[in-house]
Design a protein around this motif. Sequence first.
Motif, short mmCIF file in Angstrom:
data_model
loop_
_atom_site.label_atom_id
_atom_site.label_comp_id
_atom_site.label_asym_id
_atom_site.label_seq_id
_atom_site.Cartn_x
_atom_site.Cartn_y
_atom_site.Cartn_z
N LEU A 226 37.98 33.40 37.44
CA LEU A 226 37.61 34.27 38.38
C LEU A 226 36.01 34.24 39.33
O LEU A 226 35.90 34.22 40.29
N VAL A 227 35.33 33.74 38.34
CA VAL A 227 34.08 33.33 38.67
C VAL A 227 33.78 31.94 38.70
O VAL A 227 33.15 31.61 39.70
N ALA A 228 34.12 31.28 37.82
CA ALA A 228 33.77 29.91 37.42
C ALA A 228 34.52 28.94 38.39
O ALA A 228 33.80 27.92 38.93
N GLU A 229 35.55 29.35 39.01
CA GLU A 229 36.46 28.46 39.94
C GLU A 229 36.43 29.13 41.22
O GLU A 229 36.92 28.48 42.21
N ALA A 230 36.60 30.56 41.24
CA ALA A 230 36.90 31.19 42.78
C ALA A 230 35.52 31.32 43.34
O ALA A 230 35.68 31.55 44.58
N CYS A 231 34.29 31.24 42.76
CA CYS A 231 33.29 31.38 43.36
C CYS A 231 32.69 32.53 44.24
O CYS A 231 32.53 32.15 45.44
N PRO A 232 32.87 33.46 43.52
CA PRO A 232 32.54 34.56 44.34
C PRO A 232 30.95 34.57 45.11
O PRO A 232 30.31 34.10 44.48
N ARG A 233 31.03 35.54 46.17
CA ARG A 233 29.72 35.62 46.51
C ARG A 233 28.66 36.26 45.59
O ARG A 233 27.46 35.74 45.63
N VAL A 234 29.00 37.38 44.91
CA VAL A 234 28.37 37.86 43.93
C VAL A 234 29.20 37.88 42.50
O VAL A 234 30.39 38.60 42.87
N ALA A 235 28.86 37.57 41.53
CA ALA A 235 29.40 37.76 40.13
C ALA A 235 28.51 38.85 39.43
O ALA A 235 27.49 38.85 39.14
N VAL A 236 29.45 39.93 39.07
CA VAL A 236 28.69 41.20 38.49
C VAL A 236 29.07 40.99 36.84
O VAL A 236 30.48 41.03 36.58
N LEU A 237 28.13 40.75 36.00
CA LEU A 237 28.42 40.21 34.80
C LEU A 237 27.69 40.97 33.76
O LEU A 237 26.73 41.71 33.98
N ASP A 252 23.24 30.84 37.61
CA ASP A 252 21.73 30.94 38.15
C ASP A 252 21.35 29.75 37.87
O ASP A 252 20.33 29.24 38.99
N SER A 253 21.55 28.87 37.15
CA SER A 253 21.03 27.40 37.22
C SER A 253 21.25 26.62 38.25
O SER A 253 20.70 25.75 39.12
N ARG A 254 22.82 26.74 38.49
CA ARG A 254 23.34 25.96 39.82
C ARG A 254 22.72 26.57 41.10
O ARG A 254 22.60 25.57 41.99
N VAL A 255 22.58 27.81 41.21
CA VAL A 255 21.98 28.36 42.41
C VAL A 255 20.64 27.87 42.61
O VAL A 255 20.36 27.50 43.76
N VAL A 275 24.39 35.90 40.79
CA VAL A 275 24.62 36.83 39.51
C VAL A 275 24.05 38.24 39.77
O VAL A 275 22.88 38.00 39.75
N ARG A 276 24.75 39.10 39.42
CA ARG A 276 23.98 40.60 39.31
C ARG A 276 24.51 40.96 37.90
O ARG A 276 25.64 41.05 37.72
N TRP A 277 23.43 41.29 37.28
CA TRP A 277 23.85 41.82 35.74
C TRP A 277 23.75 43.34 35.75
O TRP A 277 23.36 43.98 36.29
N PHE A 278 24.66 43.81 34.64
CA PHE A 278 24.35 45.34 34.40
C PHE A 278 24.49 45.17 32.76
O PHE A 278 24.72 44.13 31.91
N ASN A 279 24.10 46.48 32.01
CA ASN A 279 23.73 46.57 30.77
C ASN A 279 22.40 45.78 30.39
O ASN A 279 22.42 44.95 29.44
N ARG A 280 21.47 45.48 31.46
CA ARG A 280 20.17 44.77 31.16
C ARG A 280 19.10 45.73 31.55
O ARG A 280 19.07 46.53 32.56
N ALA A 281 17.97 45.44 30.94
CA ALA A 281 16.97 46.72 31.23
C ALA A 281 16.29 46.58 32.84
O ALA A 281 15.72 47.59 33.35
N ASP A 282 16.74 45.30 33.76
CA ASP A 282 16.16 45.31 34.97
C ASP A 282 17.53 45.56 35.93
O ASP A 282 17.06 45.57 37.26
N SER A 283 18.37 46.21 35.32
CA SER A 283 19.51 46.50 36.19
C SER A 283 20.11 48.00 35.85
O SER A 283 19.58 48.77 35.08
#
Length: 499
Positions: A226-237, A252-255, A275-283
């Motif tokens: 869903l993320v690695a092949e479908a290439c969403p505009r935003v991946a929430v991980l 992030d590296s590819r971007v 990528v937009r992260w959750f469960n991280r101090a800046d998110s």
Amino acid sequence: MRISQLEGRRVALWGWGREGRAAYRALRDRESGIGNRESGTAKAKADVGSMRPLTLFCTGEEAVEVRALGDVALTVETEATAERLAAFDVVIKSPGISAYRPEVLAAAERGTCFVGSTALWFAERADARTLCVTGTKGKSTTSALLAHLLRAGGQRTALAGNIGLPLLELIDDQADAWVIELSSYQTRDVASSGVRPEIAVVTNVFPEHLDWHGGEQRYVEDKLALVAEACPRVAVLNAEDPRLAALGEQIDSRVGVAAARRRRGVATAGAAGVVRWFNRADSWHLRGGMLHRGELAVLDTAGLPLPGRHNLGNLCAALTAIDAFGLDAAALAPHAASFVPLPHRLQALGERDGIAWVNDSISTTPHASLAALEVYRDARVAILLGGHDRGVDWHAFADRLRERPPHAVVTMGQNGPRIHEVLAAVADGTWRLRAADDLAAAVDAARAALGEAGGVILLSPGAPSFGPYRDYTERGRHFAALGGFDPDAITAVQGLGVA
């Protein structure tokens, strides 16, 4: 593949569950040009001459129901052999049928194209703004929360997919946002549709459905397609999941590489998402019982109808997706207080004779059972474990029981003896381990283990329901009945469809 592209091809349907019936109706309705709200039965009787020949592979019991439709252009067969499947150009397969079955692989080698109904919907509705949600656990609650909060923000929102409403049943409906829950059986469908999801949310990844996928590595690959092949505009991980953290770093590296190439005027192939992260101090994350977006304290989670830290993590995932969608998630977060929890997910049924009954029938992995025990860590709890045996390892579960055991464990079902053997090796006499043949006997054993002092009987089996039950819903209903509760009052999923 769009439905119009099936014209002139030899087409079969495989499976007559709700997904199969939705695919049948969508095909017949597209032929006549009528909306999908009209039944396939009405179509079959009204416009025989224009219908394309179809073959349906289903069970003998289902065949009786199908023939009663009166669709003279529909051939019904009950044996989907490699030879028969290879006679078709396209087979529209229900999600529960493994893509790795020998007859599927053999027919595909001979040129048959297998496609899922999810892929058909995405190809038909490339215009839709989609928020796709998957994960080993938490995807249903995250999807329902996301739809609930989007509606609170004034968005006309569809909630469909694996959560209980096939997408093809809504093929002609309109919505501002499409929240779509995807199982690991469906995630590669999205990638194969050729349509890029707007947002893809992944809650976590750990071993499950190994029998369908044929092993852990393939399960992970299919889930993350869903993320690695479908290439969403935003991946929430989920930043706390090691596999997702590694995948996010790759994206992030590819971007970063693609951006650097664009700055130098070098063309880049493909559409790189972010990528937009959750469960991280800046998110979005939790600090104690307070919900934070970065350094901003947004909401005290005390009193929210979301038991356990894992469910609050699901809320973080939903809020991150809402921000990515372009709305102010902080303004919508308080509406989580009015969320109606889904059935069969740490569902408190009530109390009988000093015993509280909790239905967590959706639990199909040891990881989920551990999360349930964590919610009731301070209670006198008897947990019911076991069901269909998928070969999942229970040693990590046993290790956790050394640290904080429940009052009692009752094993049951096909893998009950194997779980019992693993747990017996760590049982030290401070907690009770019992064995039962089935759910009814397990409930009796749990009652006896709790005794007059009472406590909590927790159905969190850590295994699928296949065998004695059609699905986890039927298992949860039986558990409710055994506790003296009305099964019909506990099973409704609120919010499905467009609202």
